[in-house]
Design an enzyme around this catalytic site. Structure first.
Site, short mmCIF file in Angstrom:
data_model
loop_
_atom_site.label_atom_id
_atom_site.label_comp_id
_atom_site.label_asym_id
_atom_site.label_seq_id
_atom_site.Cartn_x
_atom_site.Cartn_y
_atom_site.Cartn_z
N GLY A 148 12.63 34.00 29.33
CA GLY A 148 13.43 34.57 30.40
C GLY A 148 14.26 33.50 31.08
O GLY A 148 14.60 32.48 30.49
N SER A 149 14.57 33.72 32.36
CA SER A 149 15.45 32.81 33.09
C SER A 149 14.73 31.52 33.44
O SER A 149 13.51 31.49 33.64
CB SER A 149 15.96 33.48 34.36
N GLU A 168 10.51 29.63 26.93
CA GLU A 168 11.78 29.72 26.21
C GLU A 168 12.80 30.24 27.21
O GLU A 168 12.75 31.42 27.58
CB GLU A 168 11.68 30.65 25.00
N LEU A 169 13.69 29.38 27.67
CA LEU A 169 14.52 29.69 28.82
C LEU A 169 16.00 29.70 28.46
O LEU A 169 16.42 29.08 27.49
CB LEU A 169 14.27 28.67 29.93
N CYS A 202 20.24 34.33 25.09
CA CYS A 202 20.09 33.01 25.69
C CYS A 202 20.88 31.95 24.94
O CYS A 202 21.09 30.85 25.47
CB CYS A 202 18.61 32.62 25.74
#
Length: 304
Positions: A148-149, A168-169, A202
């Site tokens: 996510g963010s 995992e950004l 992303c």
């Protein structure tokens, strides 16, 4: 599964099929790794005290893994969490994105049908602030995996420093094109990698930095490519770009485009609502101001 992705996430069906196939690959890779998770031996003779001795290393599961997945890849990113956790012998509690829970539920049902023991795979739907927070902080979850963010992810990790946390950004992904590169191919590829799934990835191209010698030609070619994209119904085989995940997100991005233009940026293509105002047309703007208003910064704050 592709039809489910298209229906709940608005991802064009031809792109959703690619995600479904990637899910198959992810689970296959996880199954292969499951057979490799063995122990090992460690030679001890580096020290005189260890002469004639051998150490044994064993791999053991963490126990319960807590997983939080996003909306943009509602099947494959769920598989990225379920496959490795189960392959390593862990049970898992998954919170799928609130906008796209059905793909995760269907995949979990298939895995249970395939033989995952009852109770090893659990899907709990709800908000990040309620369900996600409970999963992260519960004493039984020993490892957390989150996609996510960046602000939410780093805050999550800071709250549970004693747990294994995999993040995992997202980021602001640039494409840099020099004058000695194949800029024509780059312009053609950018059409896909900037606007696939309405840019909701992303690793989506979000800004392009060009050498001045090729900037004008590259920009003209990319704008022409963008105008060829078909926008509309995700279930239509001809559709390249569907809607953003919610009407609120559509309006938010539209506001950003309008603000950039009012601040001096040049709108090259797109910027308007299309398909009966359900979709935002793929948009290209140049010379974007480097500053934003305080109100815009507040409106862009990410939520869990």
């Amino acid at each position: 599964m592709a039809a489910t992705i298209a229906a709940e996430a608005g991802k064009p069906i031809k792109t959703a099929r690619v995600e479904a196939q990637r899910c198959v690959d992810t689970l296959r890779f996880s199954a292969i790794e499951a057979a490799k998770l063995t122990g090992g031996t460690v030679p001890m003779e580096a020290s005189p005290a260890g002469e004639g001795k051998v150490g044994i290393m064993l791999r053991v599961p963490y126990g319960v893994v807590g997983a939080i997945s996003p909306f943009n890849f509602p099947l494959n990113l769920v598989a990225h969490k379920l496959g490795p956790a189960l392959a390593a012998g862990n049970s898992i509690v998954l919170k799928p994105a609130g906008q796209t829970p059905i793909s995760a539920i269907k995949l979990s049902e298939l895995l249970l049908e395939a033989g995952v023991p009852e109770g090893w795979l659990n899907v709990v739907c709800g908000s990040g602030s309620e369900v996600g927070d409970a999963i992260v902080k519960h004493e039984l979850t020993k490892a957390i995996t989150f996609t996510g963010s960046a602000p939410v992810g780093w805050n999550l990790r800071s709250e549970v420093p004693h747990k294994k946390v995999n993040l995992e950004l997202g980021s602001t992904a640039p494409l840099v094109v020099n004058d000695d590169g194949d800029w024509e191919t780059a312009a053609d590829k950018a059409k896909i990698h900037a606007y696939s799934h309405a840019g909701q990835s992303c690793i989506s191209i979000q800004r392009i930095i060009l050498h001045e010698a090729i900037a004008e030609d590259f920009t003209a070619r990319l704008a022409s490519n963008i105008e060829q994209l078909v926008v509309g119904d995700p279930m239509d085989e001809n559709t390249d770009v569907g809607p953003l995940i919610t009407p609120g997100d559509r309006d938010r991005v539209k506001e950003w485009v309008d603000e950039a233009v009012s601040g001096g940026a040049e709108l090259l293509t797109g910027g308007e609502l299309v398909d009966e105002d359900r979709c935002l047309a793929p948009t290209l703007i140049k010379d974007v101001p480097s500053t934003r208003s305080a109100g815009a910064r507040r409106s862009s704050a990410p939520s869990p």
